[in-house]
Design a protein around this motif. Structure first.
Motif, short mmCIF file in Angstrom:
data_model
loop_
_atom_site.label_atom_id
_atom_site.label_comp_id
_atom_site.label_asym_id
_atom_site.label_seq_id
_atom_site.Cartn_x
_atom_site.Cartn_y
_atom_site.Cartn_z
N LEU B 210 38.51 38.42 50.12
CA LEU B 210 37.11 38.52 49.69
C LEU B 210 36.93 39.59 48.61
CD1 LEU B 210 35.25 38.05 53.08
CD2 LEU B 210 34.80 36.75 51.01
N SER B 211 37.66 40.71 48.77
CA SER B 211 37.59 41.77 47.77
C SER B 211 38.11 41.26 46.43
CB SER B 211 38.42 42.98 48.20
OG SER B 211 37.95 43.45 49.43
N ILE B 212 39.24 40.51 46.49
CA ILE B 212 39.81 39.96 45.26
C ILE B 212 38.81 39.00 44.61
CG2 ILE B 212 41.64 38.46 44.33
CD1 ILE B 212 43.47 39.69 46.56
N LEU B 213 38.19 38.16 45.45
CA LEU B 213 37.19 37.21 44.95
C LEU B 213 36.05 37.96 44.26
CD1 LEU B 213 36.06 34.20 44.98
CD2 LEU B 213 34.77 34.93 46.99
N SER B 214 35.57 39.00 44.94
CA SER B 214 34.45 39.79 44.42
C SER B 214 34.80 40.44 43.08
CB SER B 214 34.06 40.85 45.44
OG SER B 214 33.13 41.73 44.90
N ILE B 215 36.00 41.04 43.02
CA ILE B 215 36.43 41.71 41.78
C ILE B 215 36.60 40.68 40.66
CG2 ILE B 215 38.34 42.98 40.68
CD1 ILE B 215 38.67 44.35 43.54
N THR B 216 37.21 39.54 41.00
CA THR B 216 37.41 38.49 40.00
C THR B 216 36.06 38.02 39.44
OG1 THR B 216 39.25 37.78 41.35
CG2 THR B 216 38.64 36.33 39.54
N LEU B 217 35.13 37.77 40.34
CA LEU B 217 33.83 37.24 39.91
C LEU B 217 33.03 38.25 39.09
CD1 LEU B 217 32.58 35.24 43.01
CD2 LEU B 217 33.35 34.34 40.84
N THR B 218 33.01 39.51 39.54
CA THR B 218 32.19 40.50 38.83
C THR B 218 32.93 41.09 37.63
OG1 THR B 218 32.83 42.06 40.54
CG2 THR B 218 30.64 41.11 40.72
N ALA B 219 34.04 41.76 37.91
CA ALA B 219 34.76 42.44 36.82
C ALA B 219 35.48 41.44 35.92
CB ALA B 219 35.74 43.45 37.39
N GLY B 220 36.15 40.46 36.50
CA GLY B 220 36.93 39.50 35.74
C GLY B 220 36.07 38.59 34.89
N ILE B 221 35.49 37.58 35.54
CA ILE B 221 34.67 36.61 34.80
C ILE B 221 33.45 37.31 34.19
CG2 ILE B 221 33.32 34.48 35.01
CD1 ILE B 221 35.22 33.68 37.29
N GLY B 222 32.86 38.23 34.97
CA GLY B 222 31.69 38.97 34.48
C GLY B 222 32.04 39.77 33.24
N GLY B 223 33.25 40.34 33.22
CA GLY B 223 33.69 41.14 32.08
C GLY B 223 33.83 40.28 30.83
N ILE B 224 34.46 39.10 31.01
CA ILE B 224 34.62 38.17 29.90
C ILE B 224 33.24 37.73 29.39
CG2 ILE B 224 35.52 35.88 29.23
CD1 ILE B 224 37.68 36.36 31.48
N TYR B 225 32.39 37.44 30.37
CA TYR B 225 31.03 37.01 30.08
C TYR B 225 30.30 38.08 29.23
CZ TYR B 225 26.42 35.00 31.18
OH TYR B 225 25.19 34.44 31.14
N GLY B 226 30.38 39.32 29.73
CA GLY B 226 29.73 40.43 29.03
C GLY B 226 30.30 40.62 27.62
#
Lengths: 113, 244
Positions: B210-226
């Motif tokens: 779940l932590s990995i999922l959370s980091i991927t969604l926020t920092a990962g995809i969110g980072g690319i998005y930002g």
């Protein structure tokens, strides 16, 4: 997914069994809890959160119904469908106990030999 | 663990979605040492403990899923079973604040738990799971709406500096909705697991996933998005300034 269903077609959980039994007569919320404990000589305890959750579920299934409210307390009663489900489950449980008694009796016979 | 003064202590709530059971155990241990739960701070982010005589008690947590006007009856049921309500917020707050839908109950150590049936607990988690699904869908939908429709409209209908400002605002709103939806997505998966297992606890393995999922969604995809968001707005501003 069928495993995650609370009650499948015939088998009731123990809590559902005792709640339905307590609602053979109209009762409100925590009286169900106390009644179940009383008729089982204190052996079957229904936690308040379980009771709350199960009432919602049984209402959804149509096995119990809201009769009326007294002093802002909701009074529920078993429905015809609920009664049938419960009676079937009584039969099922009775048979299970009979099988168990037979099994215990059988073992004793073997020991005697 | 944070200490404010000698008689009051605040400890972090580790989240109802993942570690509620551990929190309850810890609260019980602390009560034995003379730190008794009296309420919450900052919504439900901190448990407020006060110095008292040691108590041999257990704590249980539940999410209230009914109507505001039925809350009294809910409390009464718990009291009849020997449970004392710790957080009692005003009934009119129940629908407005999530925090007020979560209640902690206290009872003497030998009291049977509030859930005596795994199926009932599953049912509660199922309702919670569905609520998180709705919240996720709503926020993700808004993020998409702002990202695609409003950015498009900003390009079509405006120009120059106004467009840059509008794009920046629309992108930030979209990004905010995206981040919220990522949080809801993690909670959704957490409750989905719990609804399946009928347990308060999420295993260590699943917590890591779940932590990995959370980091991927926020920092990962969110980072690319930002990054792309800033690129779009940046290019637009540079174009406006005539540099690009």
């Amino acid at each position: 997914m069928s495993k995650s269903k609370m009650i499948d077609t015939e088998v009731l959980t123990d809590s559902a069994f005792y709640i339905l039994m307590s609602l053979l007569e109209p009762r409100h919320g925590y009286l169900i809890m106390q009644h179940a404990e009383a008729i089982s000589d204190g052996e079957f305890v229904i936690g308040p959160a379980t009771l709350y959750s199960m009432i919602k579920k049984l209402l959804k299934e149509g096995w119990i119904e809201l009769l009326h409210e007294v002093d802002r307390k909701k009074v529920y009663q078993i429905t015809a469908i609920g009664l049938r489900k419960w009676q079937l489950d009584v039969e099922r449980r009775k048979k299970m106990v009979e099988h168990a008694i037979r099994a215990i009796g059988g073992n004793q016979d073997e020991k005697e030999k | 663990m944070r200490k404010k003064n000698k008689d009051v202590m605040y400890i972090r709530n580790n989240g109802y979605a993942f570690n509620a059971e551990d929190d309850m155990k810890k609260l019980s241990e602390l009560a034995g040492e003379g730190w008794v739960l009296t309420g919450f701070k900052r919504s439900i982010y901190y448990y407020k403990l006060e110095r008292s005589t040691p108590e041999n008690v257990v704590y249980n947590i539940d999410m209230y899923k009914g109507e505001a006007e039925d809350l009294d009856e809910y409390f009464e049921t718990f009291r009849a079973a020997g449970w004392e309500v710790i957080e009692a917020c005003k009934i009119e707050q129940v629908k407005k604040k999530d925090a007020c839908r979560i209640y902690v109950f206290k009872a003497p150590a030998e009291t049977a738990p509030i859930y005596t049936d795994a199926e009932a607990l599953k049912e509660t988690f199922r309702i919670e799971r569905d609520e998180w699904l709705v919240a996720f869908a709503k926020h993700f939908g808004f993020a998409l709406l702002f990202a695609v429709v409003f950015v498009g409209l900003a390009f079509l209908l405006t120009g120059g500096f106004a467009r840059s400002v509008l794009l920046l605002i629309v992108s930030l709103v979209s990004f905010w909705f995206y981040c919220m939806s990522a949080t809801y997505a993690t909670g959704l998966v957490g409750f989905w697991i719990k609804a399946k297992n009928g347990e308060y606890k999420v295993s260590k393995r699943n917590q890591i996933l779940l932590s990995i999922l959370s980091i991927t969604l926020t920092a990962g995809i969110g980072g690319i998005y930002g990054y792309f968001m800033m690129l779009t707005v940046g290019i637009d501003i540079l174009t406006y300034l005539g540099i690009w």
